[in-house]
Design a protein around this motif. Structure first.
Motif, mmCIF file in Angstrom:
data_model
loop_
_atom_site.group_PDB
_atom_site.id
_atom_site.type_symbol
_atom_site.label_atom_id
_atom_site.label_comp_id
_atom_site.label_asym_id
_atom_site.label_seq_id
_atom_site.Cartn_x
_atom_site.Cartn_y
_atom_site.Cartn_z
ATOM 1 N N LEU A 456 -24.377 -76.290 -17.339
ATOM 2 C CA LEU A 456 -25.643 -76.943 -17.001
ATOM 3 C C LEU A 456 -25.439 -78.368 -16.471
ATOM 4 O O LEU A 456 -25.889 -78.697 -15.370
ATOM 5 C CB LEU A 456 -26.560 -76.961 -18.231
ATOM 6 C CG LEU A 456 -27.951 -77.542 -17.992
ATOM 7 C CD1 LEU A 456 -28.712 -76.691 -16.994
ATOM 8 C CD2 LEU A 456 -28.727 -77.648 -19.291
ATOM 9 N N ILE A 460 -26.517 -80.162 -12.747
ATOM 10 C CA ILE A 460 -27.574 -81.170 -12.642
ATOM 11 C C ILE A 460 -27.009 -82.452 -12.056
ATOM 12 O O ILE A 460 -27.606 -83.089 -11.185
ATOM 13 C CB ILE A 460 -28.156 -81.470 -14.049
ATOM 14 C CG1 ILE A 460 -28.654 -80.191 -14.691
ATOM 15 C CG2 ILE A 460 -29.231 -82.537 -13.976
ATOM 16 C CD1 ILE A 460 -30.043 -79.811 -14.364
ATOM 17 N N LEU A 474 -34.167 -76.621 -7.536
ATOM 18 C CA LEU A 474 -33.989 -75.603 -8.576
ATOM 19 C C LEU A 474 -35.093 -74.558 -8.549
ATOM 20 O O LEU A 474 -35.059 -73.603 -9.295
ATOM 21 C CB LEU A 474 -33.949 -76.260 -9.955
ATOM 22 C CG LEU A 474 -32.783 -77.203 -10.225
ATOM 23 C CD1 LEU A 474 -32.884 -77.790 -11.614
ATOM 24 C CD2 LEU A 474 -31.460 -76.485 -10.068
ATOM 25 N N CYS A 544 -28.983 -72.045 -18.578
ATOM 26 C CA CYS A 544 -27.874 -72.790 -17.978
ATOM 27 C C CYS A 544 -27.254 -72.046 -16.794
ATOM 28 O O CYS A 544 -27.079 -72.611 -15.713
ATOM 29 C CB CYS A 544 -26.813 -73.071 -19.029
ATOM 30 S SG CYS A 544 -27.479 -73.951 -20.447
ATOM 31 N N THR A 547 -29.562 -71.992 -13.876
ATOM 32 C CA THR A 547 -29.619 -73.269 -13.167
ATOM 33 C C THR A 547 -28.444 -73.390 -12.200
ATOM 34 O O THR A 547 -28.609 -73.791 -11.049
ATOM 35 C CB THR A 547 -29.575 -74.427 -14.177
ATOM 36 O OG1 THR A 547 -30.649 -74.243 -15.087
ATOM 37 C CG2 THR A 547 -29.704 -75.760 -13.480
ATOM 38 N N GLY A 551 -30.182 -71.708 -9.343
ATOM 39 C CA GLY A 551 -30.772 -73.008 -9.044
ATOM 40 C C GLY A 551 -30.025 -73.712 -7.929
ATOM 41 O O GLY A 551 -30.624 -74.237 -6.998
#
Ligand SMILES: Nc1ncnc2c1ncn2[C@@H]1O[C@H](COP(=O)(O)OP(=O)(O)OP(=O)(O)O)[C@@H](O)[C@H]1O
Ligand SMILES: [Mg+2]
Lengths: 670, 252
Positions: A456, A460, A474, A544, A547, A551
């Motif tokens: 994760l 990010i 995302l 996670c 993402t 994402g």
């Protein structure tokens, strides 16, 4: 095709490469120097340790309670020992031995045996917990046994009996595993892995130079307009990669072997029986050639496709990684070569290699391995030639090269395929090394840490640093409520279908029992609560992994179209599970999740689907034999094929209506 | 000789296909130097790449020594000496090794290769660096090696894409003289540049191209007569403007 031209090209490429320091160092110098250095360093360290111990003086307390002519002879022999200090007086030797100040104590007393001979009782007091004390004990024991033999000999000759009378039984240790087989077993586990990895890495350096390098330096056009045919160029270059790979592999193996032998002789192990089973080497070579050529052809295709060396290297990375993963099967316990496995490149070679080393291979398997690899090989060469004929590939204008400088002021592009491949490989390495060690310490805690810190957070972070609008990238978008309902409805048939597919795969490529057991132990829930498992295996990956893959990663490929994005991100998702047997099922799940995301332009349906899939799997795994309905469907962990087909049909019907309900949204958000 | 017939090349682009070369037609005869003159991006390199068969035409065709570039690529390539603008050389090899390599690819026999290398090294003055690694050579030396490499097989047709770009005047003149010699030996030379003076000095005929199309074709004296201008740059700009005016009037 003109063989003479191919040879001209081959010779020039070899000359060119052998003048390249980088190639010579990676494929010649490193193998020749590295292994001996490692081994010699290692062995001298070991020898030094041993001699150090042996050459230190041990302190011994000697008490002769017998004081006969013979006992003083024993004392005399003890006094001649090297590196021994003997003390004859001691207050409290037991205490001293415990403190390791004194290393052993020896007490001699005598009695008369039942037959009238003297029997010397010798007690050696020592401390098993201390290295020096243990060594003193074995020294004393050895010399006492020697003295005993001498004394017995004297007694026998005194009554005129031959010493040989003592040899009634002769014990010879004969290990049933012949040395070749033992060695083959060790070598069969590690060597195939090394061979594959070395071939790949040896070829990779050269391959990236051969076409991508020519593009970069502007020489490609000059040979394209020369009188050489494309096929001659491809084959000349291809032979070059094969040659260099083989040189690398052989040098590595020989250097490794001799260093190994050196280590064995230095450490005093008997090496007379250590031989690489040379008679089998010919077979291994025959089996290896198609593999080496296949890898060379793949590397050549990559190099032809790439615009420059850097790009070629970044495309090579996942291939090398996949090769390493597949080769690792030789290290897993209990896998045997079957006809199914014989069709899978790399895996088949690793398993065949083991069998050849053990001297127990099957001719049919051998032929299938060689034949199937050759077919793939021809396909791969064909791809290279095809690419070499495609002007859009040969004259591609370089994409703007700002991929790695993503921390600048303005929003920059982290969605190029090149950047994403690098990101993916770095994540894979983190997962493999760091995540693996976390999970081996404590599985549950390790999984949580892996999901949060390896999957994760980096995702990010990359998106934040590159100044992207997170909710937009995302796809944290609302979607109609009925979609969630549909996803939940599809979850059960999807899982049943997946299990069915898994069973089919398992039928053709049986996973070994030992391996399955160890996997089951990993996911077994014995002491853990089901809620904990749902959190760690259901909710966290749902958030996670989604993402990272749906994402971020999928966005790198949307410019290539809806389906390409789904397929590429799905395959990467499959590879990310680091398990050759879950590659296909996980990739299919990845396709489904990618589809949900792009179709609804929202990540939430995929998160829900991922969560419900994993959670259902846990529930089934733990309660299948406790609930009567489930018991019916599953027998011995196998789902009946009919249930799978019904599930598949239901799944398809639901998916169709889902497909109709949702119009494909605009793919790109930029 | 080269015959170009309505040759076009389009590159697929996001919105609209882009024509780098658009229905170009001209010829270059034996014993003639024809110069392709045009600004950056005019389509000179693209044209030459099609003639040398590394790019396929989108439509139209051309022949080199009578062989069609679309389906007789092998024959075309063996009769062609092609020097591209941003040509590279193998930096770890020596000029002699590189030239020999290409000669062998063109099936030149080894004893003839040796003779040709001596000949070319005389004319291009390469004797002092024939056996040094390319890495150690200057730009001008490298360009000479590239030229020698591209014509080692004594081809009847030479296509030279900006062979003097980045060279000093002495070396550039040296090369221009060499090209003249080739012409006098009866070779057909197609030469590209965006330097007007060079075009004037060397050309028997000039093909001016702009945005993939022909602006004008002829010798400088033809152009001067035609436009009444004396300065080469002015003449070129005159032709560029006249076509854009035509376009405007076409559009209205
Ligand atoms: N492989 C390609 N893909 C897409 N467009 C291209 C490609 N090669 C060339 N072009 C485009 O075609 C046009 C003509 O290019 P070309 O290289 O032929 O020009 P040129 O006349 O040689 O220019 P210069 O004097 O700068 O060398 C340019 O706009 C260029 O961007
Ligand atoms: Mg150009």
């Amino acid at each position: 095709m003109d063989l003479k031209k191919i040879f001209i090209i081959y010779r020039k490429e070899m000359l060119d490469l052998l003048r390249d320091k980088r190639t010579v160092i990676t494929s010649v110098v490193i193998p020749i120097v590295l292994y001996p250095l490692i081994m010699i360093g290692f062995s001298s360290l070991m020898i030094r340790q041993e001699t150090k111990l042996e050459q230190q003086f041990v302190d011994i307390y000697l008490q002769d309670k017998s004081v006969t002519e013979i006992s003083s002879r024993i004392v005399d022999s003890l006094q001649t020992m090297d590196y021994v200090n003997i003390y004859y007086e001691s207050e409290d030797y037991l205490e001293l031995i415990q403190q390791d100040i004194l290393h052993a104590a020896i007490t001699i007393s005598d009695t008369l045996g039942a037959t009238g001979y003297e029997l010397f009782k010798i007690t050696i007091t020592y401390n098993e917990a201390k290295e020096m004390s243990k060594m003193a004990y074995s020294k004393l024991r050895n010399i006492l046994l020697e003295i005993e033999t001498g004394l017995v000999g004297e007694r026998l000759s005194a009554i005129q009996i031959d010493e040989e009378i003592l040899d009634a039984i002769e014990i010879k240790a004969d290990n049933v595993a012949p040395p070749e087989q033992m060695l083959g077993f060790i070598v069969g586990k590690i060597l195939p892995y090394l061979l594959i990895v070395l071939t790949l890495s040896g070829g990779a350096v050269v391959a990236s130079d051969l076409v991508a390098g020519e593009k970069e330096r502007g020489t490609l056009e000059t040979i394209l307009v020369s009188a050489a045919r494309r096929i001659e160029l491809v084959i000349g270059k291809y032979l070059t990669i094969i040659t260099i790979s083989l040189i690398t592999v052989f040098l590595n193996l020989f250097s490794m072997f001799f260093s190994f032998k050196h280590l064995m002789t230095q450490s005093g192990v008997d090496t007379s029986s250590v031989q690489l089973p040379l008679s089998n080497f010919g077979l291994i070579l025959i089996a290896m050639l198609p593999l080496v050529t296949l890898l060379a052809a793949i590397l050549l295709s990559i190099s032809t496709y790439a615009r420059n060396i850097k790009e070629a290297q970044s495309y090579q990375m996942p291939i090398i990684f996949a090769g390493m993963m597949l080769a690792m099967i030789s290290m897993l316990p209990g896998f045997e070569l079957t006809l199914g496995f014989a069709l899978l490149p790399i895996i088949n070679f690793a398993l065949l290699f083991k069998n050849i080393m053990m001297g127990s291979f099957n001719g049919l398997h051998f032929a299938v391995v060689v034949g199937s690899t050759l077919i793939l090989d021809i396909l791969a060469i064909y791809v290279s030639i095809y690419l070499f004929n495609k002007e859009s590939i040969l004259f591609r204008t370089a994409e703007e090269d700002k991929t790695l400088k993503f921390w600048g002021k303005e929003k920059s592009n982290v969605f190029t395929s090149q950047f994403i491949v690098i990101f993916f490989v770095v994540m894979l390495l983190l997962l493999f090394y760091i995540g693996g060690s976390w999970q081996s310490k404590d599985l549950m805690e390790g999984l949580v840490k892996t999901q949060i810190f390896i999957i994760l957070l980096p995702t990010i972070l990359v998106l934040r640093i590159s100044k992207n609008n997170l909710p937009q990238v995302l796809r944290l978008n609302k979607t109609r409520p009925s979609n969630y309902l549909m996803v939940l409805l599809m979850a059960v048939p999807a899982l049943l279908t997946a299990i069915g597919i898994g069973n089919v795969i398992n039928y053709f490529f049986p996973v070994s029992e030992t391996y399955l057991k160890s996997m089951q132990e990993l996911v077994g829930l014995e002491q853990k609560s089901i809620w904990m498992a749902l959190l760690v295996i259901g909710i966290l990956p749902g958030i996670c992994e989604e993402t990272m893959f749906r994402g971020y990663i999928i966005n790198g490929f949307t410019k290539n179209g809806f389906w390409k994005a789904i397929i590429v991100s799905g395959i990467l998702f499959g590879i990310f599970h680091l398990d050759p047997f879950r590659l296909l099922p996980a990739s299919i799940l990845g396709f489904y999740l990618g589809y949900l995301t792009l179709k609804t332009n929202s990540i939430f349906p995929a998160m829900l689907a991922h969560f419900s899939n994993n959670s259902l799997a846990i529930i089934l795994g733990n309660y299948a034999d406790k609930i009567p309905v489930l018991k019916n469907i599953f027998q011995d962990d196998q789902i009946s094929i009919w249930y799978s087909i019904i599930a598949l049909i239901i799944f398809i019907v639901l998916l169709r209506s889902f497909h109709k309900q949702n119009r494909t949204e605009e793919l790109n958000f930029e | 000789m080269i015959k170009v017939d309505k040759l076009s090349k389009k590159f697929p682009q996001k919105e609209k296909d882009f024509y780098a070369v658009n229905e170009l037609s001209f010829t270059a005869d034996k014993g003639e130097i024809v110069v392709l003159l045009g600004v950056n991006g005019a389509g000179k390199t693209t044209t030459m790449r099609m003639l040398s068969t590394v790019l396929k035409p989108s439509s139209g065709t051309a022949t080199v020594e009578g062989f069609d570039i679309r389906n007789k690529a092998q024959q075309v390539r063996s009769r062609l000496g092609f020097l591209s603008g941003d040509t590279g050389l193998y930096s770890r090899l020596t000029p002699r090794e590189i030239i020999t390599y290409f000669a062998r690819l063109y099936d030149v026999r080894d004893n003839i290769i040796r003779e040709r290398i001596m000949e070319l090294s005389d004319v291009l003055d390469m004797g002092s660096f024939l056996d040094k690694k390319i890495d150690l050579l200057s730009t001008g030396m490298k360009q000479k090696v590239s030229i020698a490499r591209s014509i080692i097989h004594d081809p009847p047709v030479m296509i030279l894409d900006e062979p003097t770009a980045g060279l000093d005047i002495l070396t550039a003149r040296n090369i221009v003289e060499f090209i003249h010699k080739c012409k006098n030996q009866g070779k057909c030379v197609l030469f590209s540049t965006h330097i007007m003076r060079e075009a004037e000095r060397i050309a028997d005929r000039i093909v001016m191209i702009h945005e993939g199309r022909i602006l004008a074709e002829g010798s400088w004296s033809d152009f001067k007569k035609d436009t009444g201008l004396r300065d080469l740059d002015d003449i070129f700009i005159h032709y560029v403007n006249s076509t854009s005016e035509e376009e405007v009037s076409d559009g209205s």
